[in-house]
Design a protein around this motif. Sequence first.
Motif, mmCIF file in Angstrom:
data_model
loop_
_atom_site.group_PDB
_atom_site.id
_atom_site.type_symbol
_atom_site.label_atom_id
_atom_site.label_comp_id
_atom_site.label_asym_id
_atom_site.label_seq_id
_atom_site.Cartn_x
_atom_site.Cartn_y
_atom_site.Cartn_z
ATOM 1 N N ARG A 101 0.825 -1.211 0.000
ATOM 2 C CA ARG A 101 0.000 0.000 0.000
ATOM 3 C C ARG A 101 0.861 1.264 0.000
ATOM 4 O O ARG A 101 0.408 2.326 -0.429
ATOM 5 C CB ARG A 101 -0.919 0.018 1.218
ATOM 6 C CG ARG A 101 -1.960 -1.097 1.235
ATOM 7 C CD ARG A 101 -2.825 -0.999 2.487
ATOM 8 N NE ARG A 101 -3.778 -2.087 2.567
ATOM 9 C CZ ARG A 101 -4.966 -2.110 1.967
ATOM 10 N NH1 ARG A 101 -5.346 -1.067 1.238
ATOM 11 N NH2 ARG A 101 -5.776 -3.143 2.089
ATOM 12 N N ARG A 102 2.081 1.155 0.480
ATOM 13 C CA ARG A 102 2.966 2.322 0.595
ATOM 14 C C ARG A 102 4.205 2.180 -0.280
ATOM 15 O O ARG A 102 5.164 2.921 -0.115
ATOM 16 C CB ARG A 102 3.382 2.503 2.061
ATOM 17 C CG ARG A 102 2.221 2.771 3.004
ATOM 18 C CD ARG A 102 2.622 2.716 4.461
ATOM 19 N NE ARG A 102 2.939 1.348 4.889
ATOM 20 C CZ ARG A 102 2.038 0.451 5.271
ATOM 21 N NH1 ARG A 102 0.745 0.778 5.283
ATOM 22 N NH2 ARG A 102 2.391 -0.765 5.644
ATOM 23 N N ALA A 103 4.196 1.217 -1.208
ATOM 24 C CA ALA A 103 5.399 0.890 -1.975
ATOM 25 C C ALA A 103 5.307 1.353 -3.427
ATOM 26 O O ALA A 103 4.218 1.477 -3.996
ATOM 27 C CB ALA A 103 5.642 -0.615 -1.937
ATOM 28 N N GLU A 104 6.444 1.609 -4.015
ATOM 29 C CA GLU A 104 6.555 1.852 -5.448
ATOM 30 C C GLU A 104 6.520 0.539 -6.215
ATOM 31 O O GLU A 104 5.975 0.440 -7.303
ATOM 32 C CB GLU A 104 7.884 2.576 -5.730
ATOM 33 C CG GLU A 104 8.200 2.790 -7.194
ATOM 34 C CD GLU A 104 7.496 4.006 -7.754
ATOM 35 O OE1 GLU A 104 7.614 4.240 -8.958
ATOM 36 O OE2 GLU A 104 6.842 4.724 -6.988
ATOM 37 N N LEU A 105 7.134 -0.482 -5.623
ATOM 38 C CA LEU A 105 7.262 -1.796 -6.244
ATOM 39 C C LEU A 105 7.486 -2.805 -5.137
ATOM 40 O O LEU A 105 8.186 -2.526 -4.169
ATOM 41 C CB LEU A 105 8.456 -1.807 -7.209
ATOM 42 C CG LEU A 105 8.841 -3.135 -7.846
ATOM 43 C CD1 LEU A 105 7.815 -3.530 -8.925
ATOM 44 C CD2 LEU A 105 10.244 -3.042 -8.471
ATOM 45 N N VAL A 106 6.878 -3.989 -5.279
ATOM 46 C CA VAL A 106 7.131 -5.100 -4.360
ATOM 47 C C VAL A 106 7.836 -6.200 -5.137
ATOM 48 O O VAL A 106 7.457 -6.514 -6.278
ATOM 49 C CB VAL A 106 5.818 -5.622 -3.741
ATOM 50 C CG1 VAL A 106 6.015 -6.988 -3.118
ATOM 51 C CG2 VAL A 106 5.303 -4.651 -2.693
ATOM 52 N N VAL A 107 8.841 -6.792 -4.531
ATOM 53 C CA VAL A 107 9.618 -7.851 -5.174
ATOM 54 C C VAL A 107 9.524 -9.109 -4.333
ATOM 55 O O VAL A 107 9.711 -9.068 -3.114
ATOM 56 C CB VAL A 107 11.096 -7.436 -5.332
ATOM 57 C CG1 VAL A 107 11.872 -8.507 -6.107
ATOM 58 C CG2 VAL A 107 11.207 -6.085 -6.032
ATOM 59 N N VAL A 108 9.216 -10.223 -4.979
ATOM 60 C CA VAL A 108 9.147 -11.505 -4.282
ATOM 61 C C VAL A 108 9.957 -12.536 -5.040
ATOM 62 O O VAL A 108 10.075 -12.482 -6.270
ATOM 63 C CB VAL A 108 7.692 -12.004 -4.133
ATOM 64 C CG1 VAL A 108 6.891 -11.104 -3.215
ATOM 65 C CG2 VAL A 108 6.998 -12.128 -5.485
ATOM 66 N N GLY A 109 10.507 -13.509 -4.288
ATOM 67 C CA GLY A 109 11.194 -14.634 -4.890
ATOM 68 C C GLY A 109 10.219 -15.749 -5.198
ATOM 69 O O GLY A 109 9.036 -15.702 -4.844
ATOM 70 N N SER A 110 10.707 -16.777 -5.869
ATOM 71 C CA SER A 110 9.811 -17.847 -6.301
ATOM 72 C C SER A 110 9.475 -18.809 -5.172
ATOM 73 O O SER A 110 8.394 -19.398 -5.162
ATOM 74 C CB SER A 110 10.428 -18.615 -7.472
ATOM 75 O OG SER A 110 11.691 -19.133 -7.119
#
Length: 298
Positions: A101-110
């Motif tokens: 909600r407060r992020a520019e981008l979220v990154v997750v691994g597999s």
Amino acid sequence: MNRPVVVGVDGSPSSLVAAEHAARAAVLRSRPLLLVHGYLHLSGYGVPLNPYDLGVPAPSEEAQQMLERAAAELTGRWPGLAVEVRQVLGGPGATMIEESRRAELVVVGSRGLGGFVGLLLGSVGTQVAAHAHCPVLVVRPDEQPIPLDGPVLVGVDGPVLVGVDGSESSRLAVGLGADEAALRDVPLVLVHVGPSDGDRAVPEEIEESQAAYQAEAVRLLADASAVARAEHPDLVVREHPVRAAGAAQGLIQASGTASLLVVGTRGRAGFAGLLLGSVSQAAIQHAHCPVLVAHPVS
């Protein structure tokens, strides 16, 4: 508001590779990086825990050390990167969705520490990709970390690939893909996947099908190119119509030469109630490069 790039880190190889990609994304965007660890678990680092003995869960020193170690390694490799670490009370999926909600981008691994080796994308990654409030970068395969030949690699990657089908979700993906290609200084490749001719034996049917597909592909790709060039006039944009048994198969095959595949959450055949369509799900499971899911920033 200087929204950060947020990545979930649990100490697994997958999450550390994701953190490297997140660091690069933060540097390219001139944004801070936030390493987040959700600590509401019934087991911690392989040690079973009795929830009745715990009371209110608390951050662990071991997790804090893991986060700080990851932060130190990233700042050492990416000069000028501002990194913050945070332990958050909550499961990893819910934690990342709330942070989005407060992020520019979220990154997750597999896959994280709780993942099964046979799963191409764990439950946390799937949950975040479907429900986040900002774009989500799914980093896979794990075996392809970023080669570090300097602080930021620009202009040496493969192109950014975007699937185009004329839907509103696809238009959002085109805009995001154009932004990403401009940041990376690489071409943008717009792909429209049309149906294969299958086993049709009648030449007239094949000819009619090919003509209809060609006209539709030309129109959709021209519209998408206009959107991309309007925001980035100097961007190299290529239009690539392909034929395949399905849209997912065509995009997955094309992703073999790309540095990034951008997909929308749902295409024209998607059901309104589904947060992530079948083509997007297949792409994040099987693409040969990281996949960016184009959620609007809320």
